[in-house]
Enzyme design. Sequence first.
Site, PDB file in Angstrom:
ATOM      1  N   LYS A 130      -3.373 -11.487  57.125  1.00 14.41           N
ATOM      2  CA  LYS A 130      -3.678 -12.766  57.107  1.00 14.41           C
ATOM      3  C   LYS A 130      -2.395 -13.387  57.532  1.00 14.41           C
ATOM      4  O   LYS A 130      -1.461 -12.722  57.439  1.00 14.41           O
ATOM      5  CB  LYS A 130      -3.983 -13.398  55.692  1.00 14.41           C
ATOM      6  CG  LYS A 130      -4.073 -14.728  55.695  1.00 14.41           C
ATOM      7  CD  LYS A 130      -4.498 -15.082  54.355  1.00 14.41           C
ATOM      8  CE  LYS A 130      -4.978 -16.607  53.707  1.00 14.41           C
ATOM      9  NZ  LYS A 130      -3.598 -17.603  54.493  1.00 14.41           N
ATOM     10  N   ASP A 138       0.726 -11.486  69.055  1.00 11.64           N
ATOM     11  CA  ASP A 138       0.605 -12.897  68.149  1.00 11.64           C
ATOM     12  C   ASP A 138       1.185 -13.983  69.239  1.00 11.64           C
ATOM     13  O   ASP A 138       2.067 -13.919  69.657  1.00 11.64           O
ATOM     14  CB  ASP A 138       1.353 -13.258  66.975  1.00 11.64           C
ATOM     15  CG  ASP A 138       1.132 -14.279  66.119  1.00 11.64           C
ATOM     16  OD1 ASP A 138       0.522 -15.203  66.819  1.00 11.64           O
ATOM     17  OD2 ASP A 138       1.540 -14.121  64.878  1.00 11.64           O
ATOM     18  N   CYS A 171      11.557 -15.004  32.731  1.00  9.24           N
ATOM     19  CA  CYS A 171      11.641 -16.467  33.545  1.00  9.24           C
ATOM     20  C   CYS A 171      10.259 -16.871  33.537  1.00  9.24           C
ATOM     21  O   CYS A 171       9.310 -16.231  33.890  1.00  9.24           O
ATOM     22  CB  CYS A 171      12.238 -16.088  34.895  1.00  9.24           C
ATOM     23  SG  CYS A 171      12.065 -17.388  35.973  1.00  9.24           S
TER      24      CYS A 171
END
Length: 409
Positions: free
Chosen positions: A21, A62, A342
């Site tokens: 993706k 790409d 955290c």
Amino acid sequence: MDPTLKELLHANLEWIFVGGKGGVGKTTTSCALATLFATTPISDAASPGGTRPRRVLLISTDPAHNLSDAFNQRFGPHPTPVKGLEESLAAMEVDPKNFTHGALMSSLTGAKSDGSASSLSAEAEADAAQHTASFARIGAVLKEAARTMPGIDEISVFAEILHYVRTLFYDLLIFDTAPTGHTLRLLALPQTLSSTFDKLMSLEGLAPMIEAASHLIGTNLGALGGACGDTAGSCEQATAAPSLSSAAPGEGSAAAASSQSRWCITADEVRSTALHWRQTMEEVQARFNDPNRTSFVCVCIAEFLSVYETERLVQELMKYNIGCDSIVVNQLVLKPSSEPPCRMCSARQKIQAKYLEQIDLLYEDFHVVKMPLLSDEVRGVPALKKFARFLQEPYSPDTHGYIDVQEPC
């Protein structure tokens, strides 16, 4: 399965595709993988010490190229050595414009005289110019259509694959692919084009029609150098020939023959070219389907959309019979156990743990590499080398701590 890519490193592969993706770290992973391979010598009895650098070519397929950003170095449509790894690694970014601006398309924008046209009468030159201008306009339309044609990105990439299919210079080609949809169309091209060629060539009379069309084009463009004549035993007299009667006998005939020979195609040549392409595509398909020569590395992050698309990609790769047994999971929030909790990190870790569990269940027979989220961008060869270390060695936050990929200022 070993949670690293060490098996790829020793598999003597020829092609590796890295895909997934958009935005999951494909380029970083492919660049790090290329750096890892380029810094790992291969056996060579003819070389001093019995080894030599592995020659790797990294190709970006790409349309939105990022190799230049990853290496802090400008790359173009031709292999360029990577600074710091000049002997073993080169990179290039495939540009669809180079495909549409090739010799065939360029020739359609207007044939130029080779100097022999000066022997023509003024009337013949005007007639030739008119024919050439007409074909130049047609060529311009074809070029524009090719540039905007759906799938031209995949076709241009496939053309590069065909170019390197028989090269012996590079030991390994690594493809930094486009997001999943583009990549699947690219991988389907050999089957699609082979099927299309078979259907076209099975049409009775197609080759003679192409031959007739090429003769028509050759007849018109032959006016640049004089009458077309019967150069191949099948071309008819050019329509502009009567206007050449004022020229001396034989003048321009050599130029005419040369001009027409560029455009006249016989039916046998059509069949021969189609057969050559068919054989080349079968060779590409055979490489795609040979797990000893080609492998696909999926890259994802531990989130729903990415995991879903990775599963779709894996299923499609199985459909095309392309080997894939490696998955890189990027951007994981991994902290040393001694670090205080955290709230934001804990929330992200909870989400990622859910999808990591699914990944482990779905791909228990895959090499699943878990890469940490980094505080810095991975840019430049030194940073890529640090990142690549954990493609062949499992990362542990308690053992390795935080990874500083950039040199301190």
